[in-house]
Design a protein around this motif. Structure first.
Motif, PDB file in Angstrom:
ATOM      1  N   TRP A 145     124.698  56.990  38.061  1.00  0.00           N
ATOM      2  CA  TRP A 145     125.499  56.284  39.057  1.00  0.00           C
ATOM      3  C   TRP A 145     124.643  55.887  40.254  1.00  0.00           C
ATOM      4  O   TRP A 145     124.707  54.752  40.750  1.00  0.00           O
ATOM      5  CB  TRP A 145     126.657  57.185  39.488  1.00  0.00           C
ATOM      6  CG  TRP A 145     127.573  56.614  40.516  1.00  0.00           C
ATOM      7  CD1 TRP A 145     127.619  55.317  40.971  1.00  0.00           C
ATOM      8  CD2 TRP A 145     128.577  57.319  41.265  1.00  0.00           C
ATOM      9  NE1 TRP A 145     128.589  55.178  41.929  1.00  0.00           N
ATOM     10  CE2 TRP A 145     129.195  56.381  42.131  1.00  0.00           C
ATOM     11  CE3 TRP A 145     129.013  58.651  41.259  1.00  0.00           C
ATOM     12  CZ2 TRP A 145     130.223  56.744  42.997  1.00  0.00           C
ATOM     13  CZ3 TRP A 145     130.041  59.009  42.114  1.00  0.00           C
ATOM     14  CH2 TRP A 145     130.636  58.067  42.967  1.00  0.00           C
ATOM     15  N   SER A 146     123.824  56.807  40.728  1.00  0.00           N
ATOM     16  CA  SER A 146     122.958  56.541  41.869  1.00  0.00           C
ATOM     17  C   SER A 146     121.963  55.428  41.564  1.00  0.00           C
ATOM     18  O   SER A 146     121.765  54.510  42.374  1.00  0.00           O
ATOM     19  CB  SER A 146     122.208  57.820  42.261  1.00  0.00           C
ATOM     20  OG  SER A 146     121.266  57.570  43.271  1.00  0.00           O
ATOM     21  N   ASN A 147     121.341  55.499  40.400  1.00  0.00           N
ATOM     22  CA  ASN A 147     120.366  54.474  40.027  1.00  0.00           C
ATOM     23  C   ASN A 147     121.000  53.096  39.974  1.00  0.00           C
ATOM     24  O   ASN A 147     120.385  52.089  40.359  1.00  0.00           O
ATOM     25  CB  ASN A 147     119.750  54.803  38.672  1.00  0.00           C
ATOM     26  CG  ASN A 147     118.842  56.013  38.729  1.00  0.00           C
ATOM     27  OD1 ASN A 147     118.375  56.400  39.802  1.00  0.00           O
ATOM     28  ND2 ASN A 147     118.596  56.637  37.589  1.00  0.00           N
ATOM     29  N   PRO A 182     118.441  47.107  43.261  1.00  0.00           N
ATOM     30  CA  PRO A 182     118.474  45.809  43.965  1.00  0.00           C
ATOM     31  C   PRO A 182     119.566  44.883  43.444  1.00  0.00           C
ATOM     32  O   PRO A 182     120.050  44.014  44.178  1.00  0.00           O
ATOM     33  CB  PRO A 182     117.077  45.236  43.691  1.00  0.00           C
ATOM     34  CG  PRO A 182     116.225  46.431  43.387  1.00  0.00           C
ATOM     35  CD  PRO A 182     117.120  47.396  42.693  1.00  0.00           C
ATOM     36  N   GLU A 183     119.955  45.046  42.175  1.00  0.00           N
ATOM     37  CA  GLU A 183     120.960  44.159  41.576  1.00  0.00           C
ATOM     38  C   GLU A 183     122.386  44.590  41.894  1.00  0.00           C
ATOM     39  O   GLU A 183     123.336  43.868  41.588  1.00  0.00           O
ATOM     40  CB  GLU A 183     120.786  44.123  40.047  1.00  0.00           C
ATOM     41  CG  GLU A 183     119.445  43.577  39.569  1.00  0.00           C
ATOM     42  CD  GLU A 183     118.343  44.624  39.644  1.00  0.00           C
ATOM     43  OE1 GLU A 183     118.673  45.835  39.752  1.00  0.00           O
ATOM     44  OE2 GLU A 183     117.152  44.224  39.608  1.00  0.00           O
ATOM     45  N   ALA A 184     122.580  45.768  42.486  1.00  0.00           N
ATOM     46  CA  ALA A 184     123.924  46.288  42.721  1.00  0.00           C
ATOM     47  C   ALA A 184     124.654  45.467  43.774  1.00  0.00           C
ATOM     48  O   ALA A 184     124.048  44.925  44.710  1.00  0.00           O
ATOM     49  CB  ALA A 184     123.846  47.741  43.171  1.00  0.00           C
ATOM     50  N   SER A 185     125.961  45.371  43.624  1.00  0.00           N
ATOM     51  CA  SER A 185     126.779  44.657  44.597  1.00  0.00           C
ATOM     52  C   SER A 185     126.933  45.485  45.861  1.00  0.00           C
ATOM     53  O   SER A 185     126.740  46.711  45.863  1.00  0.00           O
ATOM     54  CB  SER A 185     128.155  44.355  43.998  1.00  0.00           C
ATOM     55  OG  SER A 185     128.870  45.566  43.777  1.00  0.00           O
ATOM     56  N   MET A 227     129.685  46.199  47.293  1.00  0.00           N
ATOM     57  CA  MET A 227     130.811  47.109  47.110  1.00  0.00           C
ATOM     58  C   MET A 227     130.374  48.381  46.397  1.00  0.00           C
ATOM     59  O   MET A 227     130.763  49.489  46.789  1.00  0.00           O
ATOM     60  CB  MET A 227     131.931  46.423  46.317  1.00  0.00           C
ATOM     61  CG  MET A 227     133.169  47.290  46.138  1.00  0.00           C
ATOM     62  SD  MET A 227     134.507  46.425  45.287  1.00  0.00           S
ATOM     63  CE  MET A 227     134.889  45.156  46.509  1.00  0.00           C
ATOM     64  N   ALA A 228     129.555  48.233  45.359  1.00  0.00           N
ATOM     65  CA  ALA A 228     129.075  49.403  44.621  1.00  0.00           C
ATOM     66  C   ALA A 228     128.209  50.282  45.509  1.00  0.00           C
ATOM     67  O   ALA A 228     128.306  51.517  45.471  1.00  0.00           O
ATOM     68  CB  ALA A 228     128.293  48.956  43.390  1.00  0.00           C
ATOM     69  N   ARG A 229     127.371  49.638  46.320  1.00  0.00           N
ATOM     70  CA  ARG A 229     126.494  50.413  47.206  1.00  0.00           C
ATOM     71  C   ARG A 229     127.299  51.133  48.287  1.00  0.00           C
ATOM     72  O   ARG A 229     127.028  52.286  48.628  1.00  0.00           O
ATOM     73  CB  ARG A 229     125.451  49.490  47.831  1.00  0.00           C
ATOM     74  CG  ARG A 229     124.359  50.216  48.616  1.00  0.00           C
ATOM     75  CD  ARG A 229     123.251  49.292  49.077  1.00  0.00           C
ATOM     76  NE  ARG A 229     122.445  48.837  47.948  1.00  0.00           N
ATOM     77  CZ  ARG A 229     122.481  47.607  47.456  1.00  0.00           C
ATOM     78  NH1 ARG A 229     123.297  46.705  47.969  1.00  0.00           N
ATOM     79  NH2 ARG A 229     121.710  47.275  46.441  1.00  0.00           N
ATOM     80  N   ARG A 230     128.311  50.453  48.803  1.00  0.00           N
ATOM     81  CA  ARG A 230     129.140  51.080  49.837  1.00  0.00           C
ATOM     82  C   ARG A 230     129.941  52.251  49.274  1.00  0.00           C
ATOM     83  O   ARG A 230     130.104  53.279  49.948  1.00  0.00           O
ATOM     84  CB  ARG A 230     130.075  50.036  50.435  1.00  0.00           C
ATOM     85  CG  ARG A 230     129.375  49.041  51.364  1.00  0.00           C
ATOM     86  CD  ARG A 230     130.302  47.924  51.764  1.00  0.00           C
ATOM     87  NE  ARG A 230     129.613  46.933  52.579  1.00  0.00           N
ATOM     88  CZ  ARG A 230     130.139  45.753  52.922  1.00  0.00           C
ATOM     89  NH1 ARG A 230     131.366  45.439  52.522  1.00  0.00           N
ATOM     90  NH2 ARG A 230     129.455  44.906  53.657  1.00  0.00           N
ATOM     91  N   ALA A 231     130.445  52.103  48.063  1.00  0.00           N
ATOM     92  CA  ALA A 231     131.200  53.196  47.444  1.00  0.00           C
ATOM     93  C   ALA A 231     130.315  54.419  47.252  1.00  0.00           C
ATOM     94  O   ALA A 231     130.718  55.551  47.555  1.00  0.00           O
ATOM     95  CB  ALA A 231     131.780  52.745  46.109  1.00  0.00           C
ATOM     96  N   ALA A 232     129.098  54.189  46.759  1.00  0.00           N
ATOM     97  CA  ALA A 232     128.163  55.299  46.576  1.00  0.00           C
ATOM     98  C   ALA A 232     127.789  55.917  47.924  1.00  0.00           C
ATOM     99  O   ALA A 232     127.688  57.141  48.062  1.00  0.00           O
ATOM    100  CB  ALA A 232     126.915  54.808  45.847  1.00  0.00           C
TER     101      ALA A 232
END
Length: 357
Positions: free
Chosen positions: A261-263, A268-271, A273-278
């Motif tokens: 999940w962290s990776n 760099p390709e993560a959205s 929203m995904a980064r904020r959720a993590a």
């Protein structure tokens, strides 16, 4: 190239964030609603959150000193961060509890603080300190171990001694030192220590699909036996051993899940929203001790209002999950606000949240 240390901190903090949220969810069921403690969700939660905390604590307690040998943990710092806030916040809770309206299954009195295994609900800080103290005592033995097999055998011997002491110790003495909980969580703490000591091999192992499948299946069996031990007529010692096996399997596949999940979330390709959720779960993990210490004060009675509706749906998994997650999120949000409010005072931060920064 991604910094491996930074990446590691991401997924361990995310794991702590999920674990502390589960702690609050469990207490919403146990103390706010009451009389539905036998709901499957409650049983599942109590077999997940604390084992993860002890595994992570073991991982980060392990350190190699300048001499190349295993370093003894800083016991003074641990006592200040764990025992001092426990005594302060638990004393405040005993004063506040009669005014809270909640019904606690714990003994929220000075007698409960000193003589009861669960220490007014603040047992984790004491038990973790006792386990760290025990780890410090066996550090010289671990330094004599030349390979993983010797380290595991040494750990198993200490676990066996703990189980023996638990079996023969008078109940009153065991209650004062929470011996049952020390015996229950020392194995998963030491699993974290050994996983950190042999981290390269362990991290390679957790990426094996067959190992992950086996860990999930074994955990499922241990979870069932641990949640409903009377169906198997398990003795307390046998249940502790089964729980320990389940905790080790839980830590193994959970680490793989959170690493993946962290990776993904921090790639760099993560959205956004995904980064904020993590990042949200990571932030909860960094504040987990403060949330643990303070969240009791913001629990409130809701049984008469919500219990009939929950019973009407037979407290099945999905409605119970949604209900407890919603109220746990509200409680955590309030606690985070309090933590932020007292943050400028280093003294209050230390006394109420264990934060020395």
């Amino acid at each position: 190239m991604t910094n491996p240390i930074k990446q590691r901190l991401h997924y361990f903090d995310m794991m702590k964030g999920v674990a502390i949220f589960l702690v609050v969810m469990g207490h919403v069921i146990a103390m706010c609603v009451r009389e539905i403690d036998r709901a499957p969700l409650f049983k599942f939660i109590e077999h997940i959150h604390m084992p993860l905390f002890f595994f992570i604590s073991g991982w980060f307690t392990f350190k190699i000193g300048a001499s190349g040998r295993i370093a003894c943990p800083a016991l003074k710092n641990r006592a200040i961060r764990l025992l001092l806030p426990m005594l302060v916040v638990s004393s405040l809770w005993m004063w506040y509890f009669p005014h809270s309206g909640v019904q606690s299954p714990l003994n929220s009195t000075f007698s409960g603080l000193w003589g009861d295994t669960w220490k007014n609900g603040y047992w984790f800080t004491l038990v973790l300190f006792e386990i760290v103290l025990l780890y410090a005592a066996i550090t010289p033995l671990l330094n004599l171990c030349r390979n993983a097999v010797a380290s595991i055998l040494t750990t198993l011997c200490v676990c066996a001694i703990l189980l023996f002491c638990y079996n023969i110790c008078p109940a009153a003495v065991a209650g004062y030192i929470s011996l049952e909980l020390v015996a229950a969580f020392f194995p998963i703490f030491m699993f974290g220590v050994l996983a950190a000591k042999y981290r390269d091999g362990y991290m390679n192992a957790i990426h094996n699909s067959w190992l992950q499948t086996a860990a999930m299946l074994i955990f499922a069996v241990c979870l069932y036996m641990g949640c409903w031990p009377w169906e198997f007529n398990l003795s307390p010692i046998t249940k502790l051993c089964i729980d320990s096996a389940g905790y080790i399997c839980l830590a193994t596949f959970s680490l793989a899940v959170f690493e993946r999940w962290s990776n993904t979330a921090y790639s760099p390709e993560a959205s956004n929203m995904a980064r904020r959720a993590a990042s949200l779960w990571e932030y909860l993990g960094k504040q987990s001790l403060g949330i643990y210490l303070l969240h009791y004060f913001f629990l409130f009675p809701m049984g008469d209002l919500f219990r009939p509706a929950l019973n009407a749906v037979n407290v099945s998994l999905v409605p119970m999950l949604l209900f407890t997650a919603f109220w746990a999120a509200c409680i955590v949000a309030v606690v985070l606000g309090i933590i932020k409010l007292i943050e400028p005072s280093k003294i209050l931060s230390l006394l109420l949240t264990g934060n020395k920064a």
